[in-house]
Structures are given as structure tokens and as C-alpha cells.
Write a protein that holds these residues in place. Structure first.
Motif, PDB file in Angstrom:
ATOM      1  N   ALA A 164       0.823  -1.199   0.000  1.00  0.00           N
ATOM      2  CA  ALA A 164       0.000   0.000   0.000  1.00  0.00           C
ATOM      3  C   ALA A 164       0.861   1.255   0.000  1.00  0.00           C
ATOM      4  CB  ALA A 164      -0.925  -0.005   1.217  1.00  0.00           C
ATOM      5  N   THR A 168      -4.778  -7.114  -2.399  1.00  0.00           N
ATOM      6  CA  THR A 168      -5.898  -6.498  -3.108  1.00  0.00           C
ATOM      7  C   THR A 168      -6.794  -7.611  -3.640  1.00  0.00           C
ATOM      8  OG1 THR A 168      -4.719  -6.449  -5.226  1.00  0.00           O
ATOM      9  CG2 THR A 168      -4.508  -4.519  -3.799  1.00  0.00           C
ATOM     10  N   GLU A 203     -12.157  -6.552  -7.230  1.00  0.00           N
ATOM     11  CA  GLU A 203     -12.347  -5.119  -6.998  1.00  0.00           C
ATOM     12  C   GLU A 203     -11.454  -4.270  -7.885  1.00  0.00           C
ATOM     13  OE1 GLU A 203     -11.772  -4.411  -2.837  1.00  0.00           O
ATOM     14  OE2 GLU A 203     -13.537  -5.571  -2.254  1.00  0.00           O
ATOM     15  N   TYR A 252      -7.680   4.055  -7.005  1.00  0.00           N
ATOM     16  CA  TYR A 252      -7.131   3.327  -5.870  1.00  0.00           C
ATOM     17  C   TYR A 252      -7.995   2.113  -5.564  1.00  0.00           C
ATOM     18  CZ  TYR A 252      -3.916   7.133  -4.725  1.00  0.00           C
ATOM     19  OH  TYR A 252      -2.910   8.057  -4.754  1.00  0.00           O
ATOM     20  N   LYS A 297      -8.538  -1.070  -2.528  1.00  0.00           N
ATOM     21  CA  LYS A 297      -8.274  -1.341  -1.122  1.00  0.00           C
ATOM     22  C   LYS A 297      -7.219  -2.426  -0.953  1.00  0.00           C
ATOM     23  CE  LYS A 297     -12.952  -0.129   0.433  1.00  0.00           C
ATOM     24  NZ  LYS A 297     -14.185  -0.633   1.089  1.00  0.00           N
ATOM     25  N   TYR A 316      -6.045  -5.152   1.902  1.00  0.00           N
ATOM     26  CA  TYR A 316      -6.556  -5.806   3.100  1.00  0.00           C
ATOM     27  C   TYR A 316      -5.473  -6.655   3.770  1.00  0.00           C
ATOM     28  CZ  TYR A 316     -11.115  -5.016   0.789  1.00  0.00           C
ATOM     29  OH  TYR A 316     -12.206  -4.471   0.149  1.00  0.00           O
ATOM     30  N   GLN A 350      -9.166  -3.535   6.200  1.00  0.00           N
ATOM     31  CA  GLN A 350      -8.405  -2.694   5.288  1.00  0.00           C
ATOM     32  C   GLN A 350      -7.212  -2.091   6.008  1.00  0.00           C
ATOM     33  OE1 GLN A 350     -10.526   0.535   3.420  1.00  0.00           O
ATOM     34  NE2 GLN A 350      -8.772   1.158   2.165  1.00  0.00           N
ATOM     35  N   TRP A 352      -4.263   1.583   0.725  1.00  0.00           N
ATOM     36  CA  TRP A 352      -4.735   1.695  -0.661  1.00  0.00           C
ATOM     37  C   TRP A 352      -3.563   1.412  -1.611  1.00  0.00           C
ATOM     38  CZ3 TRP A 352      -9.825   2.550  -1.651  1.00  0.00           C
ATOM     39  CH2 TRP A 352     -10.610   3.115  -0.632  1.00  0.00           C
ATOM     40  N   PHE A 383      -9.608   6.086   5.390  1.00  0.00           N
ATOM     41  CA  PHE A 383     -10.308   4.876   5.816  1.00  0.00           C
ATOM     42  C   PHE A 383     -10.093   4.708   7.315  1.00  0.00           C
ATOM     43  CE2 PHE A 383      -6.012   3.467   5.028  1.00  0.00           C
ATOM     44  CZ  PHE A 383      -5.766   2.479   5.961  1.00  0.00           C
TER      45      PHE A 383
END
Length: 251
Positions: A200, A208, A212, A220, A222, A224, A231, A234, A249
Motif C-alpha cells: 500500500a 488487493t 475489486e 485506488y 483497497k 486488506y 483494510q 490503498w 479509511f
């Protein structure tokens, strides 16, 4: 897990990986790859070639490459066939260190990458300022076909280059599986996991979700933890310099 690359340089490498197969890429693959925010599979080999250092190690699905001792080296101009000798037991790839100092494009055949049924190749322009006078390591060079001992490297006429090549073997670890039943790790010859390893913008290493990611445009996505729920940051799809700051976030 060990991160050894400056974050700013890592971001530049990420953008290079994201542009593989496009006009922006200086080191490109001649095989279709999904657009992945990941350090994995053949891309991981390219990171090594571009930086000379590991970015992330110890991730699920990682492929470890072990070179054989005997090497073959030579100097050539234009397209040439390199005789590597008989393929030893256990070899599944060719490892090549290729150096070209001037001239046009050079192309090295590679094994099929993640989700690819056919072999591909890596190619670059020798006169590019980043590639000029540098050695490019390819760790997934195409193994000679059954009964053969050679690999052909394609180069524009008049392009001088040298190579040091050897056979190698590889071992790939299994992907992890979280409580949601999602696989996580890095792409490899078995395909692409549900959650793909990425670093990130805040330096955190996580995953990621493939579903998504947008395959058109920029933005961007997310990042995780391996649980696929928490999360931690990004990841930029595109150039962070033009995307602006990532959304906030709840940490």
C-alpha cells in the motif's frame, strides 16, 4: 516477511509492472497478462532484473528459483542460438543474464506465466537509458523442448549482446486460504489467487481483491489483511503522482 526497497523506488517499480505489455513499459512481456496490483509470478522475476533486490519475500505462492552450477556464456550480434547442453534432471527453466550496450530490441523466450497456456517472451530496447549498459536477469527463460539443447535469443541486426545462461529449478509454495475461503498470495504458474499481494501507499504489505480491480482507467483499490476484510491501505492503479491522495479509511 522482508521489505528491502526504498518506498519511492518501489512505487516506480510498481508502475513499471503495471505497464507491462504497453508502450510505457521498458521491459515488456509478449503475452497477455491481467492488470495486477501485485509483486508475483513472472513480474517478481522482472523486479529482480530491474532492481537487483528482493521487494517482498515469504509470501504464499512464492516461487523460489535455484540455479544449477554449470554456466554457458558468449557474445553475439543480432539473433543467435545459444547451446546450453543437455537439460539436466529437475530443470524447469533457463536463467539468463543478458547485457546489450547499443542497438535495437532484444527478445528472450520465457515459460508460460500465470494463466498462460503458451510460452511468452520478454523484450526491451537496448538503447533505452534505463536498460543501456545494464544486465537484465530473466529467471523464467524457456526450457529447450524435449531432446533439444538450445534457446534462441532474437535481436535486431547489428545489436551486440552478451549472455551468461544456466539451467535452473523452482519450487512454488501453496497459496494461503482465509476463513472466507479466499486464496491469497502472489500469481504463479498455477494462476491468480483471489487476494493478490501488494504494498500500500502507506508502506503496509497486504492484499488487493482481484474482483475489486478495475481493468479500465485508474484509481485506488483497497489493500486488506489476508482475512480479506480488514483494510490496511490503498494501492494505486496508475501513477500516484497524478491520482492525488488516496481516500481516508478507518484504521
Amino acid at each position: 516477511m522482508n521489505i528491502t526497497l526504498d518506498p519511492v523506488f518501489a512505487a516506480a517499480i510498481e508502475r513499471e509492472l503495471m505497464s507491462l505489455g504497453t508502450a510505457r513499459s521498458r521491459l515488456r512481456r509478449r503475452q497477455r497478462r491481467v492488470r495486477l496490483a501485485a509483486f508475483g509470478g513472472g513480474s517478481l522475476a522482472l523486479v529482480g532484473a530491474l532492481t537487483g533486490a528482493a521487494i517482498i519475500s515469504g509470501l504464499p505462492g512464492e516461487t523460489s528459483v535455484t540455479p544449477f552450477d554449470e554456466t554457458v556464456s558468449g557474445s553475439y550480434t543480432g539473433t543467435a542460438t545459444v547451446d546450453l547442453g543437455p537439460v539436466p534432471a529437475g530443470a524447469d527453466r533457463v536463467i539468463l543474464d543478458v547485457t546489450c550496450r547499443e542497438g535495437g530490441t532484444i527478445e528472450v523466450p520465457t515459460n508460460a506465466g500465470a494463466g498462460q497456456a503458451r510460452p511468452g517472451s520478454v523484450f526491451w530496447t537496448c538503447s533505452d537509458p534505463i536498460r543501456e549498459k545494464s544486465t537484465t536477469r530473466i529467471e523464467d527463460g524457456l526450457l529447450p523442448s524435449s531432446g533439444a539443447t538450445t534457446i534462441t535469443i532474437t535481436a535486431d541486426a547489428g545489436t551486440p549482446w552478451t549472455v551468461v545462461a544456466r539451467y535452473g529449478s523452482s519450487v512454488t509454495t501453496s497459496w494461503g486460504v482465509n476463513a472466507r475461503g479466499e486464496t491469497y498470495g502472489i500469481p504463479n504458474d498455477n494462476g491468480v489467487p483471489d487476494l493478490i499481494a501488494a504494498q500500500a501507499t502507506n508502506g503496509e504489505v497486504g492484499y488487493t481483491r482481484l474482483s475489486e480491480q478495475s481493468f479500465e482507467g485508474e484509481g485506488y483499490v483497497k489493500v486488506y489483511k489476508s482475512d480479506g476484510e480488514t483494510q490496511i491501505g490503498w494501492f494505486p492503479i496508475g501513477d500516484p503522482a497524478t491520482l492525488g491522495d488516496p481516500p481516508a479509511f478507518d484504521e
